[in-house]
Design a protein around this motif. Structure first.
Motif, short mmCIF file in Angstrom:
data_model
loop_
_atom_site.label_atom_id
_atom_site.label_comp_id
_atom_site.label_asym_id
_atom_site.label_seq_id
_atom_site.Cartn_x
_atom_site.Cartn_y
_atom_site.Cartn_z
N LEU A 290 0.83 -1.20 0.00
CA LEU A 290 0.00 0.00 0.00
C LEU A 290 0.87 1.26 0.00
O LEU A 290 0.63 2.18 -0.78
CB LEU A 290 -0.93 0.03 1.20
CG LEU A 290 -1.77 1.33 1.27
CD1 LEU A 290 -3.25 1.02 1.14
CD2 LEU A 290 -1.52 2.09 2.56
N GLN B 19 1.13 4.13 -2.81
CA GLN B 19 0.80 5.51 -2.48
C GLN B 19 1.93 6.46 -2.89
O GLN B 19 1.66 7.55 -3.41
CB GLN B 19 0.56 5.63 -0.99
CG GLN B 19 0.32 7.05 -0.50
CD GLN B 19 0.10 7.12 1.01
OE1 GLN B 19 -0.82 6.50 1.53
NE2 GLN B 19 0.97 7.85 1.70
N CYS C 161 -6.08 -2.53 4.32
CA CYS C 161 -4.95 -1.78 4.83
C CYS C 161 -5.36 -0.56 5.65
O CYS C 161 -4.64 0.45 5.68
CB CYS C 161 -4.06 -1.33 3.68
SG CYS C 161 -3.46 -2.66 2.62
N SER C 162 -6.50 -0.61 6.29
CA SER C 162 -6.95 0.53 7.08
C SER C 162 -7.92 0.08 8.14
O SER C 162 -8.70 -0.87 7.92
CB SER C 162 -7.61 1.57 6.17
OG SER C 162 -8.22 2.59 6.93
N TRP D 227 -11.84 1.91 6.82
CA TRP D 227 -12.61 1.22 5.80
C TRP D 227 -11.64 0.34 5.00
O TRP D 227 -10.44 0.55 5.05
CB TRP D 227 -13.35 2.20 4.88
CG TRP D 227 -12.53 3.32 4.32
CD1 TRP D 227 -12.28 4.52 4.91
CD2 TRP D 227 -11.85 3.35 3.06
NE1 TRP D 227 -11.48 5.29 4.10
CE2 TRP D 227 -11.21 4.61 2.95
CE3 TRP D 227 -11.73 2.45 2.00
CZ2 TRP D 227 -10.45 4.96 1.84
CZ3 TRP D 227 -10.98 2.81 0.89
CH2 TRP D 227 -10.36 4.05 0.82
N GLN E 191 -9.49 -0.28 2.80
CA GLN E 191 -8.64 0.30 1.76
C GLN E 191 -7.65 -0.73 1.25
O GLN E 191 -7.08 -1.50 2.02
CB GLN E 191 -7.90 1.51 2.32
CG GLN E 191 -7.05 2.24 1.29
CD GLN E 191 -6.32 3.43 1.89
OE1 GLN E 191 -6.26 3.58 3.10
NE2 GLN E 191 -5.75 4.26 1.04
N HIS F 123 -6.49 1.51 -4.15
CA HIS F 123 -7.04 2.82 -3.76
C HIS F 123 -5.93 3.87 -3.70
O HIS F 123 -6.11 5.00 -4.15
CB HIS F 123 -7.73 2.72 -2.40
CG HIS F 123 -8.98 1.92 -2.39
ND1 HIS F 123 -8.99 0.57 -2.14
CD2 HIS F 123 -10.27 2.26 -2.62
CE1 HIS F 123 -10.23 0.12 -2.19
NE2 HIS F 123 -11.03 1.12 -2.49
N ALA F 124 -4.80 3.50 -3.13
CA ALA F 124 -3.70 4.45 -3.01
C ALA F 124 -3.18 4.86 -4.38
O ALA F 124 -2.91 6.04 -4.63
CB ALA F 124 -2.58 3.85 -2.17
N GLU G 252 -5.81 7.13 -6.00
CA GLU G 252 -5.93 8.42 -5.32
C GLU G 252 -4.82 9.37 -5.72
O GLU G 252 -5.05 10.56 -5.91
CB GLU G 252 -5.94 8.22 -3.82
CG GLU G 252 -6.05 9.51 -3.03
CD GLU G 252 -6.10 9.28 -1.52
OE1 GLU G 252 -6.26 10.28 -0.79
OE2 GLU G 252 -5.97 8.13 -1.09
N CYS H 289 -14.21 -5.16 -4.99
CA CYS H 289 -14.13 -3.97 -4.13
C CYS H 289 -14.86 -2.79 -4.75
O CYS H 289 -15.20 -1.83 -4.05
CB CYS H 289 -12.67 -3.60 -3.87
SG CYS H 289 -11.77 -3.03 -5.34
N PRO I 242 -12.53 2.09 -5.66
CA PRO I 242 -11.42 3.04 -5.83
C PRO I 242 -11.81 4.28 -6.63
O PRO I 242 -11.09 5.27 -6.62
CB PRO I 242 -10.34 2.21 -6.56
CG PRO I 242 -11.05 1.01 -7.11
CD PRO I 242 -12.21 0.76 -6.20
N VAL J 64 -11.98 7.42 -4.29
CA VAL J 64 -10.76 8.14 -3.92
C VAL J 64 -10.15 8.84 -5.13
O VAL J 64 -9.54 9.91 -5.00
CB VAL J 64 -9.74 7.19 -3.26
CG1 VAL J 64 -10.26 6.69 -1.92
CG2 VAL J 64 -9.38 6.02 -4.15
#
Length: 537
Positions: A222, A226, A247-248, A251, A253, A257-258, A261, A279, A288, A291
């Motif tokens: 993650l 990011q 990874c959160s 929620w 994540q 998502h990273a 985002e 997802c 995703p 984000v």
């Protein structure tokens, strides 16, 4: 007092000679009985000076003089600390003077002696990238798993952070690979976070856990996603990193998502191939798309939509307070990137609820509505679901939602009404009592130009009569007479061709009529509804 400065008038002659590396001068001074342990304003002795300067010859002279004068005092002076808690061994290690370190260790220097800020010779050597000193200290039994910062970093954390690959290769053989700092972060996590691929590879090959999460459940994959470290992402995935691990704590994540985002499209492309697309639609998860839209990343939005992620996603009202990605994009449509996201979502078939249309209609500019109508067309009365190239036809239910929102936003009709009519909306859909009662005079006149005002239903004519009597509506002069035949004809042509085809295509140019009539047939002679600012209160 500034202990980092050096004041010449407080330095002894012995220390000055040691600092300059003048071994002969130092030998003469010590032979003449000059004191060895004199300190300057920083608490430095001659041995500190010689060690910091990297002068092995001067260190030997000082150690020899100590043995000659008092064997019992040797360990005490060898391990003497400055006001900052630095020993001679620390200063030599910090500067990479491996020969001096070897001499001091032979003279029984404390290999693990800590400074005031929790550092030690090994940590200083690691920080400076002095691999030969690190190798020497490790071979002499230095503590390799101790913590040396306020955040509990070890030497391995620091070596990885600095990208000292050779030192990492030394430490992974002797260190605890899964040691954690106060945020639960392992050295491998640090390598992924800062894009240190060489160190990451060394840790993986040494057996470090590629899925070791931090205290907040963030994984190395993650954080690499990011921060945009493509090489680290590839390496982690190739060695078993789980792209579907939550990874959160807030929620579920995922690494995808990273990447979405922060707009790391190369990483996003890689993760799309290995991430479970559930997802993007499963209740309790977060697409995703949310984000990507939140950060205004149209490239990420486009990639996700092309990969099959639903533009409507799941309703995340409970977890994020958002009904759909489009709702989020519309709420931030003042920025160009978010408007681009709106266009992508609508083009992909995102549904607009009534509150979404309301958001569009109360916008300060008609551009947002124009953008949406580039991708949608209005149904015809006789064939409400006929398709049109490049645009999706609104379903009857969607049309009802739009019209309901329009009627509730009559105060801003001067902005949205011309756009709807010029985009092909059947005017009859707007012939509603509420709009006739609340619309501004010019807005109402604009609408009436698109209909046969002589055949309005009696209830609507009654409203017009009442408004005219109350002077809240001032009709255009020609509304007092029957519509001319030319107007009746263009209404009929609009009806036959369909408003959308007539207003938004080149069909009018194909009609067997003089070119001078083209603008007239497309109602371009009708004045726009003027926006009138509110009267001061």
């Amino acid at each position: 007092m500034d202990f980092t400065a050096c004041y010449a008038d407080t330095v002894s002659s012995v220390a000055a000679a040691a600092r300059a590396g003048r071994a002969g001068r130092l030998r003469a001074l010590l032979g003449g009985g000059c004191p060895i342990d004199s300190r300057d304003n920083r608490g430095w002795t001659a041995l500190h000076e010689a060690a910091a300067a990297g002068s092995s010859a001067c260190v030997r002279e000082i150690l020899a003089a100590l043995h000659a004068r008092s064997c019992k005092g040797v360990p005490a002076l060898v391990n003497a600390q400055t006001h900052e808690g630095e020993s001679a061994c620390y200063l030599a290690a910090q500067r990479g003077h491996v020969g001096v370190v070897r001499l001091l260790l032979k003279a029984h220097a404390d290999v693990d002696q800590m400074t005031n800020d929790l550092s030690c010779p090994l940590y200083a050597a690691v920080d400076g990238g002095h691999a030969d000193v690190v190798d020497l200290l490790v071979s002499k039994g230095a503590e390799v798993n101790g913590t040396h910062t306020a955040s509990c970093w070890t030497c391995l954390h620091q070596a990885v952070y600095k990208g000292h690959g050779q030192i990492v290769s030394i430490l992974v053989k002797v260190c605890n690979l899964e040691v954690l700092d106060d945020h639960g972060i392992s050295p491998l996590f640090v390598a992924a976070q800062y894009g240190q691929r060489e160190s990451l590879e060394a840790l993986i090959h040494a057996g470090a856990d590629v899925n070791s999460p931090a205290a907040d459940l963030a994984t190395p994959l993650l954080i690499a996603s990011q921060e945009g470290h493509m090489a680290c992402v590839d390496l982690l995935l190739d060695h078993g990193a789980d792209p579907n691990r939550a990874c959160s704590n807030e929620w579920p994540q995922l690494p995808i998502h990273a990447a979405a985002e922060f707009g790391h499209t190369g990483i996003l492309r890689r993760l799309l191939d290995v991430t479970d697309s559930a997802c993007g639609r499963t209740d309790g998860m977060v697409s995703p798309l949310y984000v990507a839209v939140n950060r205004g990343q149209p490239q990420s939005v486009a990639m996700l939509l092309d990969a099959g992620y639903s533009p409507d996603a799941q309703d995340c009202t409970c977890s994020l307070g958002l009904r759909s990605p489009l709702t989020l994009a519309l709420s931030r449509a003042s920025s160009e990137s978010h408007r681009e996201c709106v266009g992508l979502l609508v083009a992909a078939g995102a549904a607009l609820e009534e509150q979404d249309w309301t958001q569009v209609f109360v916008s300060d500019s008609p551009q947002l509505l124009q953008l949406i109508l580039q991708h949608q067309r209005f149904p015809r009365l006789e064939s409400p679901t006929v398709a049109c190239s490049g645009r999706r036809t609104l379903t009857p239910q969607e049309l009802r939602r739009m019209l309901s929102a329009a009627r509730s936003c009559s105060g801003s009709a001067c902005l949205w009404l011309p756009v709807l009519l010029s985009s092909g909306l059947e005017p009859s859909f707007l012939l509603q009592p509420r709009l006739f009662q609340e619309a501004d005079s010019e807005v109402l006149n604009h609408l009436l130009e698109f209909v046969n005002w002589a055949t309005l239903p009696p209830p609507l004519r009654l409203i017009l009569d009442q408004r005219r009597a109350g002077r809240s509506w001032e009709p255009r002069a020609h509304f007092h007479s029957l519509p001319p035949l030319s107007h009746i004809c263009r209404l009929r042509i609009r009806e036959v061709l369909g408003p959308d085809l007539l207003m938004r295509s080149g069909a009018v140019q194909q009609l067997p009529v003089p070119p001078l009539l083209h603008d007239f047939l497309q109602f371009r002679d009708i004045p726009e509804a003027l926006h009138r600012p509110p009267l001061p209160s």
